[in-house]
Design an enzyme around this catalytic site. Structure first.
Site, PDB file in Angstrom:
ATOM      1  N   HIS A  13     -28.624 -15.050  38.439  1.00 20.98           N
ATOM      2  CA  HIS A  13     -29.881 -15.642  37.993  1.00 20.98           C
ATOM      3  C   HIS A  13     -29.716 -17.104  37.595  1.00 20.98           C
ATOM      4  O   HIS A  13     -30.633 -17.901  37.748  1.00 20.98           O
ATOM      5  CB  HIS A  13     -30.391 -14.824  36.797  1.00 20.98           C
ATOM      6  CG  HIS A  13     -31.677 -15.298  36.224  1.00 20.98           C
ATOM      7  ND1 HIS A  13     -32.891 -15.134  36.865  1.00 20.98           N
ATOM      8  CD2 HIS A  13     -31.959 -15.926  35.048  1.00 20.98           C
ATOM      9  CE1 HIS A  13     -33.856 -15.631  36.106  1.00 20.98           C
ATOM     10  NE2 HIS A  13     -33.322 -16.128  35.005  1.00 20.98           N
ATOM     11  N   ASP A  36     -36.646 -19.741  36.011  1.00 21.05           N
ATOM     12  CA  ASP A  36     -37.012 -18.670  35.097  1.00 21.05           C
ATOM     13  C   ASP A  36     -38.378 -19.002  34.480  1.00 21.05           C
ATOM     14  O   ASP A  36     -39.315 -19.287  35.210  1.00 21.05           O
ATOM     15  CB  ASP A  36     -35.888 -18.497  34.064  1.00 21.05           C
ATOM     16  CG  ASP A  36     -36.062 -17.300  33.150  1.00 21.05           C
ATOM     17  OD1 ASP A  36     -35.792 -16.169  33.601  1.00 21.05           O
ATOM     18  OD2 ASP A  36     -36.476 -17.489  31.991  1.00 21.05           O
ATOM     19  N   TYR A  78     -42.689 -13.792  25.861  1.00 27.09           N
ATOM     20  CA  TYR A  78     -42.820 -12.461  26.456  1.00 27.09           C
ATOM     21  C   TYR A  78     -43.936 -11.662  25.797  1.00 27.09           C
ATOM     22  O   TYR A  78     -44.640 -10.895  26.468  1.00 27.09           O
ATOM     23  CB  TYR A  78     -41.486 -11.715  26.338  1.00 27.09           C
ATOM     24  CG  TYR A  78     -40.393 -12.366  27.138  1.00 27.09           C
ATOM     25  CD1 TYR A  78     -40.210 -12.059  28.481  1.00 27.09           C
ATOM     26  CD2 TYR A  78     -39.546 -13.304  26.559  1.00 27.09           C
ATOM     27  CE1 TYR A  78     -39.202 -12.668  29.227  1.00 27.09           C
ATOM     28  CE2 TYR A  78     -38.546 -13.921  27.297  1.00 27.09           C
ATOM     29  CZ  TYR A  78     -38.383 -13.595  28.633  1.00 27.09           C
ATOM     30  OH  TYR A  78     -37.399 -14.206  29.365  1.00 27.09           O
TER      31      TYR A  78
END
Length: 288
Positions: free
Chosen positions: A266, A103, A210
């Site tokens: 994931h 990730d 982010y």
């Protein structure tokens, strides 16, 4: 394959921050970088397995768990995160490392491999595309839909409030709710991640990754073709990142092995640790 030495907690100084890490074993450095919303603990199965051959070190990235949490978006630019990890390799007493990332940790690993290839013996990334492929994917409706949370995280304060609401219910849903096998995460596992996220300043720092991504053009730079041996492992049932983002990675890596794991989410190294560990072992044995 479990070494007798228990995991050791420590801190290192790099790039103006103090990072917490957990280490186990002896040998060449295998450095692990976690993603969102995790911490070093996401690599517990790999620390156990590889400690008989390597010095295994799992960092808490800046902003996470017990590592420093500097303020401001500039502190979470990709280039800054890369400098953290480059410095960490030296602070641990090594010139080079086998770098393993998942990730966000995988995004940092890709960028470090591009900027400082001399620091890596091998690159292993899990369920994160090459940055160029991710930017390309964000131009498609299907990946834009999967990446809705990136847009939501641009809002001030509200993401942090929602992440901590209901005893960090959103973090539980991101982990257990996205896993194909819900037994992957015990209540005790989830509590470790919730406790890490509850530390002062952690949620804002985690979301700032982010926010900085959206404001920075770093991901759209010109990327070199990597020469170091590279293994990409991909859980096929990733709700956040489509399998198609892995297609075409060979344009950026000369020596690439791509391995898909079906019926896996994931959270690949936690949901299928035995399979992931076997793939890594096979890859490293072939390259030694």
């Amino acid at each position: 394959m479990t070494a007798a030495v228990s995991p050791q907690h420590g801190f290192l100084d790099t790039n103006g921050v103090r990072l917490h890490y957990v280490s186990r074993g002896q040998g060449p450095l295998m450095l692990f970088l976690h993603g969102f919303p995790e911490c070093w603990y996401s690599w517990r199965h790999q620390l156990d397995y590889f400690a008989d051959r390597y010095t295994c070190v799992a960092l808490d990235l800046r902003g996470y768990n017990d590592s420093d949490k500097p303020a401001g978006l500039e502190a979470y630019r990709l280039s800054v995160l890369v400098d953290d990890v480059r410095g960490a390799i030296g602070a641990l007493g090594y010139e080079r490392a086998i770098l393993v990332g998942h990730d966000w940790g995988g995004a940092i690993a890709w960028a470090l491999a591009d900027a400082h290839p001399e620091r890596l013996n091998a690159l292993i990334v899990m369920n994160i595309p090459h940055p160029a492929k991710f930017v390309e994917g964000l131009r498609t409706p299907q990946q834009l839909l999967r990446s809705w949370y990136i847009a939501a995280f641009q809002l001030p304060l509200l993401p942090e409030l929602l992440l901590q609401a209901g005893d960090y219910w959103a973090i539980e849903q991101a982990l257990r709710g996205m896993a194909v096998d819900s037994a992957t995460f015990s209540d005790a596992d989830l509590q470790i991640y919730k406790t890490a996220a509850a530390k002062p300043g952690a949620l804002t720092a985690m979301v700032n990754y982010y926010r900085a991504f959206a404001l920075s053009g770093e991901w759209q730079q010109s990327w070199r073709v990597l020469d170091m041996p590279t293994l990409m492992i991909w859980g096929e049932d990733d709700a956040a990142l489509g399998k198609e983002l892995s297609f075409g990675t060979e344009a950026y890596v000369r020596d690439l092995q791509l391995r898909y794991i079906p019926h896996c989410s994931h959270w690949v190294q936690q949901e299928r640790p035995h399979q992931v560990n076997a793939l890594i072992s096979e890859f490293l044995a072939a390259k030694s």
